[in-house]
Design a protein around this motif. Structure first.
Motif, mmCIF file in Angstrom:
data_model
loop_
_atom_site.group_PDB
_atom_site.id
_atom_site.type_symbol
_atom_site.label_atom_id
_atom_site.label_comp_id
_atom_site.label_asym_id
_atom_site.label_seq_id
_atom_site.Cartn_x
_atom_site.Cartn_y
_atom_site.Cartn_z
ATOM 1 N N GLU A 66 0.835 -1.270 -0.154
ATOM 2 C CA GLU A 66 0.084 -0.160 -0.017
ATOM 3 C C GLU A 66 0.957 1.241 0.271
ATOM 4 O O GLU A 66 1.840 1.187 0.828
ATOM 5 C CB GLU A 66 -0.903 0.061 1.192
ATOM 6 C CG GLU A 66 -1.857 -1.130 1.408
ATOM 7 C CD GLU A 66 -2.564 -0.847 2.618
ATOM 8 O OE1 GLU A 66 -3.612 -0.043 2.722
ATOM 9 O OE2 GLU A 66 -2.477 -1.799 3.580
ATOM 10 N N GLU A 101 3.570 7.221 3.014
ATOM 11 C CA GLU A 101 3.899 5.919 4.005
ATOM 12 C C GLU A 101 3.573 4.928 3.121
ATOM 13 O O GLU A 101 2.809 4.875 2.428
ATOM 14 C CB GLU A 101 2.486 6.063 4.934
ATOM 15 C CG GLU A 101 2.712 4.809 5.824
ATOM 16 C CD GLU A 101 1.692 4.853 6.906
ATOM 17 O OE1 GLU A 101 1.836 3.838 7.769
ATOM 18 O OE2 GLU A 101 0.810 5.771 6.929
ATOM 19 N N ILE A 102 4.832 3.967 3.185
ATOM 20 C CA ILE A 102 4.788 2.805 2.429
ATOM 21 C C ILE A 102 4.465 1.556 3.552
ATOM 22 O O ILE A 102 5.137 1.326 4.452
ATOM 23 C CB ILE A 102 6.093 2.331 1.841
ATOM 24 C CG1 ILE A 102 6.657 3.617 0.962
ATOM 25 C CG2 ILE A 102 6.104 1.194 0.945
ATOM 26 C CD1 ILE A 102 5.653 4.112 -0.146
ATOM 27 N N LYS A 103 3.241 0.981 3.066
ATOM 28 C CA LYS A 103 3.037 -0.241 3.940
ATOM 29 C C LYS A 103 3.114 -1.483 3.131
ATOM 30 O O LYS A 103 2.639 -1.440 2.182
ATOM 31 C CB LYS A 103 1.693 -0.013 4.489
ATOM 32 C CG LYS A 103 1.306 1.123 5.367
ATOM 33 C CD LYS A 103 0.030 1.411 5.643
ATOM 34 C CE LYS A 103 -0.331 0.547 6.918
ATOM 35 N NZ LYS A 103 -1.857 0.991 7.705
ATOM 36 N N TRP A 104 3.591 -2.736 3.947
ATOM 37 C CA TRP A 104 3.571 -3.832 3.183
ATOM 38 C C TRP A 104 3.450 -5.036 4.262
ATOM 39 O O TRP A 104 3.594 -4.866 5.337
ATOM 40 C CB TRP A 104 5.027 -4.214 2.297
ATOM 41 C CG TRP A 104 6.315 -4.235 3.253
ATOM 42 C CD1 TRP A 104 6.653 -5.537 3.544
ATOM 43 C CD2 TRP A 104 7.093 -3.216 3.490
ATOM 44 N NE1 TRP A 104 7.842 -5.035 4.276
ATOM 45 C CE2 TRP A 104 8.103 -3.806 4.293
ATOM 46 C CE3 TRP A 104 7.117 -1.914 3.616
ATOM 47 C CZ2 TRP A 104 9.051 -2.919 4.695
ATOM 48 C CZ3 TRP A 104 7.795 -1.038 3.929
ATOM 49 C CH2 TRP A 104 9.019 -1.627 4.771
ATOM 50 N N THR A 105 2.479 -5.984 3.697
ATOM 51 C CA THR A 105 2.333 -7.024 4.840
ATOM 52 C C THR A 105 2.696 -8.271 3.978
ATOM 53 O O THR A 105 2.444 -8.537 2.581
ATOM 54 C CB THR A 105 0.692 -7.173 4.738
ATOM 55 O OG1 THR A 105 0.051 -5.924 5.278
ATOM 56 C CG2 THR A 105 0.411 -8.595 5.589
ATOM 57 N N SER A 116 5.864 -1.035 7.909
ATOM 58 C CA SER A 116 5.800 0.237 7.365
ATOM 59 C C SER A 116 6.813 1.191 7.372
ATOM 60 O O SER A 116 7.851 1.018 8.447
ATOM 61 C CB SER A 116 4.398 1.010 7.925
ATOM 62 O OG SER A 116 4.467 1.483 9.088
ATOM 63 N N ASP A 117 7.033 2.021 6.381
ATOM 64 C CA ASP A 117 8.227 2.973 6.858
ATOM 65 C C ASP A 117 7.745 4.296 5.713
ATOM 66 O O ASP A 117 6.857 4.388 5.093
ATOM 67 C CB ASP A 117 9.215 2.352 5.925
ATOM 68 C CG ASP A 117 10.689 2.919 6.379
ATOM 69 O OD1 ASP A 117 10.725 4.108 7.205
ATOM 70 O OD2 ASP A 117 11.878 2.503 6.216
ATOM 71 N N ASN A 118 8.505 5.444 6.209
ATOM 72 C CA ASN A 118 8.189 6.794 5.213
ATOM 73 C C ASN A 118 9.318 6.870 4.178
ATOM 74 O O ASN A 118 10.396 6.587 4.455
ATOM 75 C CB ASN A 118 8.075 7.775 6.199
ATOM 76 C CG ASN A 118 6.978 7.664 7.232
ATOM 77 O OD1 ASN A 118 5.907 7.530 6.908
ATOM 78 N ND2 ASN A 118 7.118 7.764 8.745
#
Length: 133
Positions: A66, A101-105, A116-118
């Motif tokens: 995301e 914001e980078i989110k990964w599952t 997540s990370d920015n």
């Protein structure tokens, strides 16, 4: 309406009644005595995501990404799922500058991990991130 600086054209986005309007950047005039609509001129940069499954467990591995743009442009980009031993050297994609914001599952072997990370995308530059999962 457009604003031009030198030979560059900038797209205008509208911020009206507390929400960012992205539907072809149309602001609707409302029937009342006064109406407020602010416009934002937003510089662009590029985002590049390199994604590598460094611990591949097989075809059942799932990676869900995301990307959440800067506020007030914070409509979440639909999550993207990839399966198996997924690896991708990213290509730069033009986006508005700012903090993302980078989110990964990661779903692997019956276990789910969320990260997540920015990432800052500079004006006329490249914001690059490598995700090893």
């Amino acid at each position: 309406m457009q604003i031009q600086s030198g030979s560059e054209l900038y797209v205008l986005g509208w911020y009206q009644d507390g929400e960012y309007i992205s539907d072809n950047f149309r602001a609707t005039a409302q029937k009342r005595k006064t109406m407020e609509a602010d416009f934002h001129v937003v510089p662009y940069g590029n985002i590049k995501l390199n994604i590598y499954n460094v611990n591949c467990g097989g075809a059942g591995d799932e990676f869900i990404l995301e990307v959440i743009p800067p506020f007030p442009y914070s409509a979440i980009v639909s999550p993207v799922s990839r399966y198996g031993c997924y690896n991708q050297e990213g290509q730069p994609v033009e986006v508005i500058m700012g903090n993302y914001e980078i989110k990964w599952t990661v779903n692997r072997g019956g276990t789910t991990e969320v990260f997540s990370d920015n990432l800052f995308v500079p004006e006329n530059g490249v914001g690059e991130m490598t995700i090893n999962y």
